[in-house]
Design a protein around this motif. Structure first.
Motif, PDB file in Angstrom:
ATOM      1  N   VAL A  13       0.840  -1.193   0.000  1.00  0.00           N
ATOM      2  CA  VAL A  13       0.000   0.000   0.000  1.00  0.00           C
ATOM      3  C   VAL A  13       0.875   1.244   0.000  1.00  0.00           C
ATOM      4  CG1 VAL A  13      -1.914  -1.107   1.235  1.00  0.00           C
ATOM      5  CG2 VAL A  13      -0.182   0.137   2.516  1.00  0.00           C
ATOM      6  N   GLU A  14       0.254   2.332  -0.390  1.00  0.00           N
ATOM      7  CA  GLU A  14       0.896   3.639  -0.334  1.00  0.00           C
ATOM      8  C   GLU A  14      -0.001   4.542   0.490  1.00  0.00           C
ATOM      9  OE1 GLU A  14       1.005   6.880  -3.613  1.00  0.00           O
ATOM     10  OE2 GLU A  14       2.747   5.559  -3.910  1.00  0.00           O
ATOM     11  N   ILE A  15       0.587   5.208   1.473  1.00  0.00           N
ATOM     12  CA  ILE A  15      -0.164   6.121   2.331  1.00  0.00           C
ATOM     13  C   ILE A  15       0.317   7.537   2.029  1.00  0.00           C
ATOM     14  CG2 ILE A  15      -0.701   6.800   4.704  1.00  0.00           C
ATOM     15  CD1 ILE A  15       0.074   3.899   5.524  1.00  0.00           C
ATOM     16  N   THR A  16      -0.636   8.421   1.752  1.00  0.00           N
ATOM     17  CA  THR A  16      -0.280   9.811   1.487  1.00  0.00           C
ATOM     18  C   THR A  16      -1.197  10.733   2.279  1.00  0.00           C
ATOM     19  OG1 THR A  16      -1.733   9.896  -0.439  1.00  0.00           O
ATOM     20  CG2 THR A  16       0.563   9.337  -0.852  1.00  0.00           C
ATOM     21  N   TRP A  17      -0.653  11.911   2.600  1.00  0.00           N
ATOM     22  CA  TRP A  17      -1.451  12.944   3.248  1.00  0.00           C
ATOM     23  C   TRP A  17      -0.857  14.299   2.896  1.00  0.00           C
ATOM     24  CZ3 TRP A  17       1.844   9.774   6.045  1.00  0.00           C
ATOM     25  CH2 TRP A  17       2.889  10.393   6.715  1.00  0.00           C
ATOM     26  N   ALA A  18      -1.675  15.318   3.053  1.00  0.00           N
ATOM     27  CA  ALA A  18      -1.238  16.679   2.787  1.00  0.00           C
ATOM     28  C   ALA A  18      -0.661  17.273   4.073  1.00  0.00           C
ATOM     29  CB  ALA A  18      -2.420  17.514   2.300  1.00  0.00           C
ATOM     30  N   PRO A  19       0.291  18.178   3.965  1.00  0.00           N
ATOM     31  CA  PRO A  19       0.896  18.774   5.160  1.00  0.00           C
ATOM     32  C   PRO A  19      -0.134  19.383   6.118  1.00  0.00           C
ATOM     33  CG  PRO A  19       2.153  19.379   3.229  1.00  0.00           C
ATOM     34  CD  PRO A  19       0.920  18.669   2.730  1.00  0.00           C
ATOM     35  N   GLU A  20      -1.199  19.972   5.590  1.00  0.00           N
ATOM     36  CA  GLU A  20      -2.206  20.573   6.474  1.00  0.00           C
ATOM     37  C   GLU A  20      -3.004  19.528   7.261  1.00  0.00           C
ATOM     38  OE1 GLU A  20      -3.928  20.423   2.263  1.00  0.00           O
ATOM     39  OE2 GLU A  20      -2.054  21.107   3.129  1.00  0.00           O
ATOM     40  N   ASP A  21      -2.920  18.264   6.863  1.00  0.00           N
ATOM     41  CA  ASP A  21      -3.594  17.196   7.600  1.00  0.00           C
ATOM     42  C   ASP A  21      -2.813  16.784   8.842  1.00  0.00           C
ATOM     43  OD1 ASP A  21      -5.690  16.964   5.786  1.00  0.00           O
ATOM     44  OD2 ASP A  21      -4.552  15.576   4.530  1.00  0.00           O
ATOM     45  N   ASP A  22      -1.572  17.226   8.936  1.00  0.00           N
ATOM     46  CA  ASP A  22      -0.696  16.808  10.036  1.00  0.00           C
ATOM     47  C   ASP A  22       0.048  18.016  10.612  1.00  0.00           C
ATOM     48  OD1 ASP A  22       0.577  15.014  11.764  1.00  0.00           O
ATOM     49  OD2 ASP A  22       2.189  14.589  10.346  1.00  0.00           O
ATOM     50  N   PRO A  23      -0.701  19.024  11.087  1.00  0.00           N
ATOM     51  CA  PRO A  23      -0.048  20.258  11.526  1.00  0.00           C
ATOM     52  C   PRO A  23       0.911  20.073  12.702  1.00  0.00           C
ATOM     53  CG  PRO A  23      -2.347  20.261  12.197  1.00  0.00           C
ATOM     54  CD  PRO A  23      -2.144  19.070  11.292  1.00  0.00           C
ATOM     55  N   HIS A  24       0.699  19.048  13.509  1.00  0.00           N
ATOM     56  CA  HIS A  24       1.560  18.817  14.676  1.00  0.00           C
ATOM     57  C   HIS A  24       2.602  17.736  14.419  1.00  0.00           C
ATOM     58  CE1 HIS A  24      -1.050  21.486  16.878  1.00  0.00           C
ATOM     59  NE2 HIS A  24      -2.083  20.765  16.491  1.00  0.00           N
ATOM     60  N   GLY A  25       2.570  17.145  13.236  1.00  0.00           N
ATOM     61  CA  GLY A  25       3.572  16.149  12.874  1.00  0.00           C
ATOM     62  C   GLY A  25       3.360  14.765  13.448  1.00  0.00           C
ATOM     63  N   TYR A  26       2.154  14.464  13.945  1.00  0.00           N
ATOM     64  CA  TYR A  26       1.897  13.143  14.533  1.00  0.00           C
ATOM     65  C   TYR A  26       2.011  12.019  13.505  1.00  0.00           C
ATOM     66  CZ  TYR A  26       0.040  15.656  18.601  1.00  0.00           C
ATOM     67  OH  TYR A  26      -0.117  16.478  19.679  1.00  0.00           O
ATOM     68  N   LEU A  27       1.445  12.242  12.323  1.00  0.00           N
ATOM     69  CA  LEU A  27       1.523  11.214  11.279  1.00  0.00           C
ATOM     70  C   LEU A  27       2.967  10.983  10.866  1.00  0.00           C
ATOM     71  CD1 LEU A  27      -1.457  12.254   8.983  1.00  0.00           C
ATOM     72  CD2 LEU A  27      -1.305  10.189  10.362  1.00  0.00           C
TER      73      LEU A  27
END
Length: 120
Positions: A13-27
């Motif tokens: 699998v490939e997991i992607t997210w946008a920077p605004e989805d992780d403002p605190h860097g948890y992901l």
């Protein structure tokens, strides 16, 4: 949230997210710090844990628990949202979140925990 999980081939699998989805860097920390990898391995029954050295097995358990703890905090905040923004009853939330309508007091404790994590 625009986190996407795309099956690429077989069991990959490939997991992607946008920077605004992780403002605190948890992901990012969960991925970069191996928490997600160890937790997924444990979810898959952790069979390879027996192949680890003691130190590596301890690391795997530590990372899995750390991610589980963070997810517990997130679930508690979600209970606050379900109750306050969506107006769901304790029974409705308990049925969905804990799979047991009778566990309303446990859901209330989650709610109180969520309020604390939200600083309220």
């Amino acid at each position: 949230m625009s986190v996407t999980i795309t099956k690429t081939a077989g069991r990959a699998v490939e997991i992607t997210w946008a920077p605004e989805d992780d403002p605190h860097g948890y992901l990012a920390r969960a991925v970069e710090g191996d928490q997600l990898a160890y937790a997924l391995e444990a979810l898959g029954d952790g069979a390879s844990l027996t192949e680890y050295s003691v130190d590596a097995a301890l690391q795997a358990a530590m990372h899995t628990k750390a991610l589980a703890k963070e997810l517990d905090r997130r679930a508690a905040k979600q209970v606050v949202t379900l109750r306050e923004q969506h107006g769901l009853s304790w029974g409705q939330i308990a049925t969905v979140v804990l799979d047991d309508a009778a566990r309303q007091s446990a859901v209330r404790r989650m709610y109180e925990s969520g309020l604390r994590h939200l600083g309220r």
